[in-house]
Design an enzyme around this catalytic site. Sequence first.
Site, PDB file in Angstrom:
ATOM      1  N   GLU A  64      57.982  23.133 -34.127  1.00 29.62           N
ATOM      2  CA  GLU A  64      57.108  23.676 -35.152  1.00 29.62           C
ATOM      3  C   GLU A  64      55.631  23.573 -34.775  1.00 29.62           C
ATOM      4  O   GLU A  64      54.833  24.477 -35.074  1.00 29.62           O
ATOM      5  CB  GLU A  64      57.362  22.982 -36.493  1.00 29.62           C
ATOM      6  CG  GLU A  64      58.635  23.414 -37.191  1.00 29.62           C
ATOM      7  CD  GLU A  64      59.906  22.851 -36.553  1.00 29.62           C
ATOM      8  OE1 GLU A  64      61.008  23.370 -36.821  1.00 29.62           O
ATOM      9  OE2 GLU A  64      59.777  21.886 -35.763  1.00 29.62           O
ATOM     10  N   HIS A 133      66.124  19.692 -46.409  1.00 35.27           N
ATOM     11  CA  HIS A 133      66.522  21.078 -46.666  1.00 35.27           C
ATOM     12  C   HIS A 133      66.317  21.471 -48.130  1.00 35.27           C
ATOM     13  O   HIS A 133      66.633  22.593 -48.507  1.00 35.27           O
ATOM     14  CB  HIS A 133      67.998  21.291 -46.309  1.00 35.27           C
ATOM     15  CG  HIS A 133      68.309  21.149 -44.855  1.00 35.27           C
ATOM     16  ND1 HIS A 133      68.288  19.937 -44.216  1.00 35.27           N
ATOM     17  CD2 HIS A 133      68.648  22.064 -43.918  1.00 35.27           C
ATOM     18  CE1 HIS A 133      68.606  20.115 -42.940  1.00 35.27           C
ATOM     19  NE2 HIS A 133      68.833  21.396 -42.742  1.00 35.27           N
TER      20      HIS A 133
END
Length: 328
Positions: A64, A133
């Site tokens: 990322e 998540h």
Amino acid sequence: MTDERQNLPLARAMNAGLRAALEADEKVLLMGEDIGPLGGVFRITEHLQRDFGKHRVFDTPLAESGIIGTAIGLAMRGYRPVCEIQFDGFVYPGFDQITTQLAKIPARTDGNVKLPLVIRIPYGGHVGAVEHHQESPETYFAHTPGLRVVSPSTPNDAYWMIQQAIRSDDPVVFLEPKSRYWPKGEVDTALETVSLHESRVAREGTDVTLIGFGAQTAMNLQAADLASKDGVSIEVVDLRTLAPIDYAPLIESARKTGRVVVAQEAPGNISLGSELAATLTERCFYSLEAPVLRVSAYNVPFPPTRLQNVYLPDVDRVLDAVDRVLEY
């Protein structure tokens, strides 16, 4: 897409909005993990690489920080990159790039360097997933000067707001409520009535103002429907823009009803809900008939999936807060 009203799930509206942005400007690029042939974990970018090519829609390494850093360089060179972070909890390895470079460079250069970069983050719970998540990291980004932060709650908002975010010359963190990806709603692809940085009244009422954003707006509307059966009129306000916050509709509603409840999926400690409660108390003090109440997740790390419905706010907790604010 044809210029007409369509009934689409938010995920397909996002796909259509990205497609429209790619068609409108050849400098728009999409990048992220598995967004190419796979179309992303939630299929938001499905078929876009096929139709626009690998040079404009491309997979990145599982890094990322590298995704955001590369996008910053591309934005400096005149491109308009759109980065997909696969899940909310995966954004933290790129946090340094976002907060110390992306948010700061335009101001550091006195506006001479623009960073038209969008970071798409599926966020929020109620999807039965595990830790990292189902998280709600919006406060980190809304707290950071130099970033614009938005979250659509309807397919129509998603279709237009993603295009507006891509057209913006400022960096935008675009939070997508993943639990709302598949419920359908009307999308008017011909008429752009949505503004990127405006709150909206989703349902008018007279007794209590109920404020939320993202997936919480749908829950707030459900709560308003149930409350109406007991004769309670709830005005639902959809924040839509988390930074900068458009306070005008919130203040007008709070002064009208005199009672305010703020609901969110994120933990309540030092959160968007905290800021909204404090600001509305400051600006509407003499109009309020009761303290501004907050409904939120608890201040603990996201629990195992089987406990998600205990941890996250539900309609009962929202209605309990409505009952309590009416008791004053």
